[in-house]
Design an enzyme around this catalytic site. Sequence first.
Site, short mmCIF file in Angstrom:
data_model
loop_
_atom_site.label_atom_id
_atom_site.label_comp_id
_atom_site.label_asym_id
_atom_site.label_seq_id
_atom_site.Cartn_x
_atom_site.Cartn_y
_atom_site.Cartn_z
N HIS A 175 -2.18 -0.70 14.86
CA HIS A 175 -0.75 -1.19 14.49
C HIS A 175 0.38 -0.09 14.59
O HIS A 175 0.11 0.87 13.94
CB HIS A 175 -0.65 -1.62 13.11
CG HIS A 175 -1.32 -2.81 12.73
ND1 HIS A 175 -2.46 -3.25 13.04
CD2 HIS A 175 -0.94 -4.22 12.10
CE1 HIS A 175 -2.89 -4.49 12.70
NE2 HIS A 175 -1.80 -4.91 12.02
N GLU B 194 6.09 -1.44 14.64
CA GLU B 194 6.51 -2.75 13.85
C GLU B 194 7.55 -2.39 13.03
O GLU B 194 8.66 -2.22 13.22
CB GLU B 194 5.27 -3.26 13.23
CG GLU B 194 5.80 -4.63 12.51
CD GLU B 194 4.36 -4.99 11.64
OE1 GLU B 194 4.45 -6.25 11.09
OE2 GLU B 194 3.50 -4.32 11.33
N HIS C 161 -5.00 -10.81 17.58
CA HIS C 161 -4.33 -10.13 16.44
C HIS C 161 -4.16 -11.12 15.31
O HIS C 161 -3.13 -11.80 15.22
CB HIS C 161 -2.86 -9.61 16.88
CG HIS C 161 -2.59 -8.58 15.75
ND1 HIS C 161 -2.20 -7.46 15.98
CD2 HIS C 161 -2.09 -8.90 14.66
CE1 HIS C 161 -1.69 -6.66 14.93
NE2 HIS C 161 -1.54 -7.65 13.98
N ASP D 34 -0.62 -13.10 13.81
CA ASP D 34 -0.74 -12.13 12.63
C ASP D 34 -1.33 -12.49 11.26
O ASP D 34 -2.56 -12.31 10.88
CB ASP D 34 0.55 -11.33 12.52
CG ASP D 34 0.73 -10.10 11.87
OD1 ASP D 34 -0.37 -9.21 11.83
OD2 ASP D 34 1.73 -9.53 11.40
N ASP D 35 -0.45 -12.92 10.43
CA ASP D 35 -0.93 -13.63 9.17
C ASP D 35 -0.15 -14.78 9.13
O ASP D 35 0.68 -15.15 8.05
CB ASP D 35 -0.44 -12.71 8.15
CG ASP D 35 -0.99 -11.29 8.22
OD1 ASP D 35 -2.32 -11.16 8.06
OD2 ASP D 35 -0.16 -10.58 8.36
N HIS E 71 -5.26 -11.07 10.99
CA HIS E 71 -6.08 -10.61 9.77
C HIS E 71 -6.71 -11.76 8.96
O HIS E 71 -6.01 -12.88 8.79
CB HIS E 71 -5.05 -9.95 8.84
CG HIS E 71 -4.25 -8.96 9.67
ND1 HIS E 71 -4.84 -7.48 9.35
CD2 HIS E 71 -3.15 -8.84 10.31
CE1 HIS E 71 -3.77 -6.57 10.05
NE2 HIS E 71 -3.15 -7.41 10.62
#
Length: 335
Positions: free
Chosen positions: A189, A192, A11, A270-271, A13
């Site tokens: 997603h 969250e 996961h 994630d990011d 991006h």
Amino acid sequence: MTQKLLKAEIHCHIEGAAPPSLSRRQAEKYGIDVSDVIQGDSYVWRDFADFIRCYDRIASLFRKEEDYAVLTETYLLDLAEIGTIYSEIIVSPDHGDRIGLGADAYLAGITDGILSARSKTGIEARIIVTGERHFGPERVIAAADYAARSHNPLVTGFNMAGEERMGRVADYARAFDIARDAGLGLTIHAGEVCGASSVRDALDLVRPSRIGHGVRSIEDPELLRRLSVEGIVLEVCPGSNIALKVFAGFAQHPLPHLMAAGIRVCINSDDPPFFNTSLQREYDLAATELGMTRSQIDAMTRTALEAAFVDEETRTSLLTRFDAHLAGNDDAHVS
């Protein structure tokens, strides 16, 4: 703390993986002022909506096929350096269209970056095409159509990301039907920003094998039992959750409790630079802030490999490599 452990991530991006130093170079390349979103070595944003704005500003700095090749290779080489053997990258062909590059060239650049990193380090990577929820059902369905007909062997999954509070999961279910019929792995997603109900809706309407985040499931004991029984994998991103204030701090983060409830979980970034983290830091946080043992952390890496959207020959190869490493590194504690 966990430098010697083999790692896997399912996961992340791709635009969210751009380090500020690379984004600055891209901004200089195109003559763009990014002082409002980059200060020092950090990205600047205030809340989830502002994070999305910052993310989109940084994504706009990558405009050509070669830009995406450099971005992808840069991230994967960094992962390989810390012992990562597998990565899944979340990409948005719709973004490629919006910036005028085109989905095909966008995907070609990412593919080139993956192949280059693999030739240099041996790291395996795959592509998850994502639809961005806040652009509406038609765009998400178009992303699924594109993924289904891409004929790129590295495209192995479909996802939906973006503003979780917009629209109902039911509005986007057709996109997942298209992806499922094309043989793509499904993840979405949920759980969250929104609560446990968003995870239940995803399970009922999308029927994914994985949930991106899913940490708000902790609010519903019956949902926890369902996740355990169905073997759904939660792609957990602790650093992201704290940065976005999903939980007040690591003491409140439910990752250890999710694992204790018999739910399949794994660690992801994630990011990463947007949340001042990295995959290495996420593994370290699992040991130091979340109190997880070496065997628990290794179990999460195994889960990521078992849940990866790859063919069985590749999965077997990855697990064989992982098990061989464990056999030669059987220390009892993370150090």
